[in-house]
Write a protein that holds these residues in place. Structure first.
Motif, PDB file in Angstrom:
ATOM      1  N   ASP A 132       0.722  -1.129   0.048  1.00 43.46           N
ATOM      2  CA  ASP A 132       0.078   0.037  -0.009  1.00 43.46           C
ATOM      3  C   ASP A 132       0.958   1.254  -0.173  1.00 43.46           C
ATOM      4  O   ASP A 132       0.460   2.291  -0.444  1.00 43.46           O
ATOM      5  N   SER A 133       2.171   1.272   0.541  1.00 46.02           N
ATOM      6  CA  SER A 133       3.045   2.508   0.554  1.00 46.02           C
ATOM      7  C   SER A 133       3.765   2.404  -0.571  1.00 46.02           C
ATOM      8  O   SER A 133       4.897   3.532  -0.597  1.00 46.02           O
ATOM      9  N   THR A 134       3.705   1.715  -1.606  1.00 45.86           N
ATOM     10  CA  THR A 134       4.613   1.668  -2.805  1.00 45.86           C
ATOM     11  C   THR A 134       3.716   2.094  -3.934  1.00 45.86           C
ATOM     12  O   THR A 134       2.639   2.462  -3.836  1.00 45.86           O
ATOM     13  N   ASP A 135       4.338   2.100  -5.141  1.00 50.44           N
ATOM     14  CA  ASP A 135       3.620   2.197  -6.545  1.00 50.44           C
ATOM     15  C   ASP A 135       2.694   1.076  -6.963  1.00 50.44           C
ATOM     16  O   ASP A 135       2.037   1.220  -8.061  1.00 50.44           O
ATOM     17  N   GLU A 136       2.762   0.179  -6.392  1.00 52.28           N
ATOM     18  CA  GLU A 136       2.007  -1.076  -6.605  1.00 52.28           C
ATOM     19  C   GLU A 136       0.738  -1.214  -5.901  1.00 52.28           C
ATOM     20  O   GLU A 136       0.396  -0.435  -4.776  1.00 52.28           O
ATOM     21  N   GLU A 137      -0.119  -2.198  -6.579  1.00 45.35           N
ATOM     22  CA  GLU A 137      -1.709  -2.309  -5.872  1.00 45.35           C
ATOM     23  C   GLU A 137      -1.701  -3.780  -5.515  1.00 45.35           C
ATOM     24  O   GLU A 137      -1.132  -4.630  -6.163  1.00 45.35           O
ATOM     25  N   PHE A 138      -2.220  -4.131  -4.362  1.00 47.58           N
ATOM     26  CA  PHE A 138      -2.525  -5.608  -3.811  1.00 47.58           C
ATOM     27  C   PHE A 138      -4.069  -5.703  -4.279  1.00 47.58           C
ATOM     28  O   PHE A 138      -4.947  -5.012  -3.903  1.00 47.58           O
ATOM     29  N   LEU A 139      -4.367  -6.450  -5.225  1.00 50.88           N
ATOM     30  CA  LEU A 139      -5.736  -6.746  -5.647  1.00 50.88           C
ATOM     31  C   LEU A 139      -6.223  -8.091  -5.306  1.00 50.88           C
ATOM     32  O   LEU A 139      -5.432  -9.134  -5.200  1.00 50.88           O
ATOM     33  N   VAL A 140      -7.586  -8.168  -4.865  1.00 55.63           N
ATOM     34  CA  VAL A 140      -8.336  -9.348  -4.646  1.00 55.63           C
ATOM     35  C   VAL A 140      -9.360  -9.650  -5.300  1.00 55.63           C
ATOM     36  O   VAL A 140     -10.333  -8.644  -5.391  1.00 55.63           O
ATOM     37  N   ALA A 141      -9.506 -10.727  -6.010  1.00 59.60           N
ATOM     38  CA  ALA A 141     -10.849 -10.989  -6.561  1.00 59.60           C
ATOM     39  C   ALA A 141     -11.671 -11.750  -5.851  1.00 59.60           C
ATOM     40  O   ALA A 141     -11.202 -12.963  -5.126  1.00 59.60           O
TER      41      ALA A 141
END
Length: 96
Positions: free
Chosen positions: A49-58
């Motif tokens: 959450d604190s980087t340029d990435e996203e954690f995604l959940v289907a």
């Protein structure tokens, strides 16, 4: 023990950057239980959450009625709250 947890979480994050996977698939790849994967994934989600990435959940989805409105997306439900079927697909996790 803390160092081992960080290593496991880093390996989990690396696996999720490769391609989307369910907790069971990740458990096999990382030699963990699916519930341990979910526990570690919660921490990976916060660190990503604190980087340029996203954690995604289907979300988990019922194969019988299509229900996908589970309260907790990072969960391994045993049955559908709508139709009570036990045919529930696991959530799919990824980091993009």
């Amino acid at each position: 023990m803390r160092e081992a947890d960080e290593t496991t979480r880093q390996r989990l994050a690396d696996e999720l950057r490769g391609e989307a996977a369910t907790p069971s698939e990740l458990a096999v790849a990382l030699d963990l239980t699916p519930h341990a994967v979910v526990r570690h994934a919660e921490h990976v989600a916060r660190s990503v959450d604190s980087t340029d990435e996203e954690f995604l959940v289907a979300p988990p989805t019922c194969r019988d009625c299509g229900f996908d409105g589970f309260d907790d997306l990072l969960n391994l439900p045993s049955r559908c709250p709508s139709c009570k079927s036990e045919a529930v697909d696991e959530p799919v996790l990824t980091v993009e």
